[in-house]
Design a protein around this motif. Structure first.
Motif, PDB file in Angstrom:
ATOM      1  N   VAL A  99       0.875  -1.177   0.000  1.00  0.00           N
ATOM      2  CA  VAL A  99       0.000   0.000   0.000  1.00  0.00           C
ATOM      3  C   VAL A  99       0.906   1.219   0.000  1.00  0.00           C
ATOM      4  CG1 VAL A  99      -1.790   1.270   1.241  1.00  0.00           C
ATOM      5  CG2 VAL A  99      -1.808  -1.235   1.240  1.00  0.00           C
ATOM      6  N   ALA A 100       0.848   1.995  -1.065  1.00  0.00           N
ATOM      7  CA  ALA A 100       1.790   3.092  -1.262  1.00  0.00           C
ATOM      8  C   ALA A 100       1.741   4.120  -0.140  1.00  0.00           C
ATOM      9  CB  ALA A 100       1.523   3.776  -2.607  1.00  0.00           C
ATOM     10  N   ARG A 101       0.569   4.423   0.358  1.00  0.00           N
ATOM     11  CA  ARG A 101       0.451   5.444   1.402  1.00  0.00           C
ATOM     12  C   ARG A 101       1.148   5.000   2.688  1.00  0.00           C
ATOM     13  NH1 ARG A 101       0.244  10.852   1.819  1.00  0.00           N
ATOM     14  NH2 ARG A 101      -1.310  11.627   3.289  1.00  0.00           N
ATOM     15  N   GLU A 102       1.236   3.679   2.898  1.00  0.00           N
ATOM     16  CA  GLU A 102       1.927   3.163   4.076  1.00  0.00           C
ATOM     17  C   GLU A 102       3.431   3.058   3.817  1.00  0.00           C
ATOM     18  OE1 GLU A 102       0.027  -0.513   4.928  1.00  0.00           O
ATOM     19  OE2 GLU A 102      -1.903   0.432   5.439  1.00  0.00           O
ATOM     20  N   GLU A 103       3.814   2.340   2.792  1.00  0.00           N
ATOM     21  CA  GLU A 103       5.224   2.178   2.435  1.00  0.00           C
ATOM     22  C   GLU A 103       5.337   1.977   0.931  1.00  0.00           C
ATOM     23  OE1 GLU A 103       7.973   2.583   3.985  1.00  0.00           O
ATOM     24  OE2 GLU A 103       7.170   2.827   6.012  1.00  0.00           O
ATOM     25  N   PRO A 104       5.998   2.872   0.215  1.00  0.00           N
ATOM     26  CA  PRO A 104       6.141   2.717  -1.234  1.00  0.00           C
ATOM     27  C   PRO A 104       7.256   1.742  -1.586  1.00  0.00           C
ATOM     28  CG  PRO A 104       7.252   4.707  -0.524  1.00  0.00           C
ATOM     29  CD  PRO A 104       6.614   4.127   0.713  1.00  0.00           C
ATOM     30  N   CYS A 105       7.235   1.286  -2.828  1.00  0.00           N
ATOM     31  CA  CYS A 105       8.326   0.452  -3.331  1.00  0.00           C
ATOM     32  C   CYS A 105       9.607   1.288  -3.385  1.00  0.00           C
ATOM     33  CB  CYS A 105       7.978  -0.067  -4.727  1.00  0.00           C
ATOM     34  SG  CYS A 105       9.314  -0.966  -5.548  1.00  0.00           S
ATOM     35  N   ARG A 106      10.715   0.716  -2.934  1.00  0.00           N
ATOM     36  CA  ARG A 106      11.972   1.455  -2.895  1.00  0.00           C
ATOM     37  C   ARG A 106      12.757   1.361  -4.205  1.00  0.00           C
ATOM     38  NH1 ARG A 106       9.819   2.372   1.541  1.00  0.00           N
ATOM     39  NH2 ARG A 106      10.971   2.892   3.446  1.00  0.00           N
ATOM     40  N   MET A 107      12.190   0.715  -5.216  1.00  0.00           N
ATOM     41  CA  MET A 107      12.813   0.668  -6.550  1.00  0.00           C
ATOM     42  C   MET A 107      14.214   0.063  -6.505  1.00  0.00           C
ATOM     43  SD  MET A 107      10.804   2.451  -8.937  1.00  0.00           S
ATOM     44  CE  MET A 107      11.866   3.454  -9.948  1.00  0.00           C
ATOM     45  N   CYS A 108      14.350  -1.090  -5.880  1.00  0.00           N
ATOM     46  CA  CYS A 108      15.646  -1.766  -5.800  1.00  0.00           C
ATOM     47  C   CYS A 108      16.177  -2.056  -7.204  1.00  0.00           C
ATOM     48  CB  CYS A 108      15.524  -3.077  -5.027  1.00  0.00           C
ATOM     49  SG  CYS A 108      14.935  -2.890  -3.340  1.00  0.00           S
ATOM     50  N   VAL A 109      17.439  -1.738  -7.433  1.00  0.00           N
ATOM     51  CA  VAL A 109      18.021  -1.908  -8.768  1.00  0.00           C
ATOM     52  C   VAL A 109      18.040  -3.378  -9.179  1.00  0.00           C
ATOM     53  CG1 VAL A 109      20.105  -1.595 -10.148  1.00  0.00           C
ATOM     54  CG2 VAL A 109      19.410   0.187  -8.545  1.00  0.00           C
ATOM     55  N   ASP A 110      18.300  -4.278  -8.229  1.00  0.00           N
ATOM     56  CA  ASP A 110      18.388  -5.696  -8.587  1.00  0.00           C
ATOM     57  C   ASP A 110      17.044  -6.418  -8.507  1.00  0.00           C
ATOM     58  OD1 ASP A 110      18.278  -5.361  -5.866  1.00  0.00           O
ATOM     59  OD2 ASP A 110      19.705  -6.962  -5.389  1.00  0.00           O
ATOM     60  N   ILE A 111      15.985  -5.738  -8.133  1.00  0.00           N
ATOM     61  CA  ILE A 111      14.607  -6.260  -8.098  1.00  0.00           C
ATOM     62  C   ILE A 111      14.554  -7.632  -7.412  1.00  0.00           C
ATOM     63  CG2 ILE A 111      12.482  -6.384  -9.432  1.00  0.00           C
ATOM     64  CD1 ILE A 111      13.970  -5.189 -11.798  1.00  0.00           C
ATOM     65  N   PRO A 112      14.929  -7.731  -6.136  1.00  0.00           N
ATOM     66  CA  PRO A 112      15.013  -9.032  -5.473  1.00  0.00           C
ATOM     67  C   PRO A 112      13.681  -9.767  -5.377  1.00  0.00           C
ATOM     68  CG  PRO A 112      15.217  -7.243  -3.880  1.00  0.00           C
ATOM     69  CD  PRO A 112      15.297  -6.623  -5.236  1.00  0.00           C
ATOM     70  N   LEU A 126      11.780  -8.588 -16.342  1.00  0.00           N
ATOM     71  CA  LEU A 126      11.988  -7.230 -15.863  1.00  0.00           C
ATOM     72  C   LEU A 126      13.388  -7.131 -15.253  1.00  0.00           C
ATOM     73  CD1 LEU A 126      10.889  -4.376 -15.251  1.00  0.00           C
ATOM     74  CD2 LEU A 126      10.134  -5.265 -13.030  1.00  0.00           C
ATOM     75  N   THR A 127      14.277  -6.474 -15.934  1.00  0.00           N
ATOM     76  CA  THR A 127      15.657  -6.324 -15.446  1.00  0.00           C
ATOM     77  C   THR A 127      16.008  -4.864 -15.158  1.00  0.00           C
ATOM     78  OG1 THR A 127      16.458  -6.218 -17.747  1.00  0.00           O
ATOM     79  CG2 THR A 127      16.442  -8.388 -16.672  1.00  0.00           C
ATOM     80  N   ASP A 128      15.160  -3.942 -15.571  1.00  0.00           N
ATOM     81  CA  ASP A 128      15.379  -2.516 -15.326  1.00  0.00           C
ATOM     82  C   ASP A 128      14.210  -1.998 -14.499  1.00  0.00           C
ATOM     83  OD1 ASP A 128      15.826   0.194 -15.314  1.00  0.00           O
ATOM     84  OD2 ASP A 128      15.903   0.427 -17.499  1.00  0.00           O
ATOM     85  N   ILE A 129      14.469  -1.642 -13.249  1.00  0.00           N
ATOM     86  CA  ILE A 129      13.391  -1.233 -12.358  1.00  0.00           C
ATOM     87  C   ILE A 129      12.673  -0.005 -12.889  1.00  0.00           C
ATOM     88  CG2 ILE A 129      14.889   0.218 -10.924  1.00  0.00           C
ATOM     89  CD1 ILE A 129      11.851  -1.923  -9.802  1.00  0.00           C
TER      90      ILE A 129
END
Length: 228
Positions: A99-112, A126-129
């Motif tokens: 839920v974005a309002r609670e915690e957004p995605c941090r856009m990790c480069v390696d997309i774990p 998907l290899t490019d965040i």
């Protein structure tokens, strides 16, 4: 003189019969509970607008069919943003969301999270965040957005991980003068939700929505069009 006969005592019920009765009782409760649970799930939408999928998620119908509810993406999220839906959440039980309002995605480069998915529900392609499509930010409340009131808030622009590409300030003229309005570029927005999280209003004026809800489709107005 006859000795008094002892009071007749009914022999105790065999333990096996008692066990069967308990099993049937528990089975009945479980069936009723399961039926109620399924009815509740069917009575609500598959996914509400505030529920966002992790980066790389397939379109909703395919995602729901492909996800095996293993929770590996949740475990591998280094910021503990993802969670698995319970029966009370407005998403299919056991599927991952944030839920974005609670915690957004941090856009990790390696997309774990996507790398951890064993079924492809989160696509390994998907290899490019920056190419992720979790949704799209939409300015939904023009009445209360501070920029529309003549102030230059710009917090949603300043916190964007791909600022000036996904969201920028654009001038418009109004009766209040020249206003600087947050403007989203849908093709570049990943739907990470950072803008929604940091909106200073008690109810965010900018929201991240699933793309098919946040954007119109030109040339179609089919009633009852099946949602993705």
């Amino acid at each position: 003189m006859k000795s008094p006969q002892p009071n007749s005592v009914e022999p105790p019920e065999p333990q096996r019969r008692q066990l069967f009765r308990q099993l049937f009782r528990y089975a009945g409760v479980a069936l009723v509970g399961s039926a109620i649970g399924h009815a509740l799930i069917r009575s609500r939408p598959l996914r509400s607008a505030e529920i966002l999928r992790p980066p790389g998620a397939l379109v909703e119908a395919r995602f729901d069919a492909t996800c095996v509810r293993c929770g590996l993406c949740v475990e591998d999220c280094p910021f503990d943003i993802l969670q698995l839906a319970s029966w009370a959440d407005p998403a299919p039980t056991g599927t991952p969301f944030f839920v974005a309002r609670e915690e957004p995605c941090r856009m990790c480069v390696d997309i774990p999270c996507a790398r951890a998915c064993p079924t492809g529900a989160l696509s390994p392609l998907l290899t490019d965040i920056r190419k992720a499509d979790m949704g799209v930010a939409v300015l939904v409340d023009h009445e209360n957005c501070l920029n529309y009131k003549g102030m230059t808030c710009s917090i949603c622009v300043r916190v964007c991980p791909i600022r000036e590409e996904a969201i920028t300030l654009k001038p418009i003229r109004s009766e209040r003068g020249l206003l600087q309005i947050p403007t989203v570029m849908p093709d570049s927005c990943t739907g990470c939700g950072t803008c929604e999280k940091h909106c200073v209003l008690s109810e965010a004026a900018i929201r991240v929505l699933p793309r098919h809800l946040g954007l119109g489709v030109s040339g179609t107005n089919a009633v009852g069009r099946k949602a993705l």
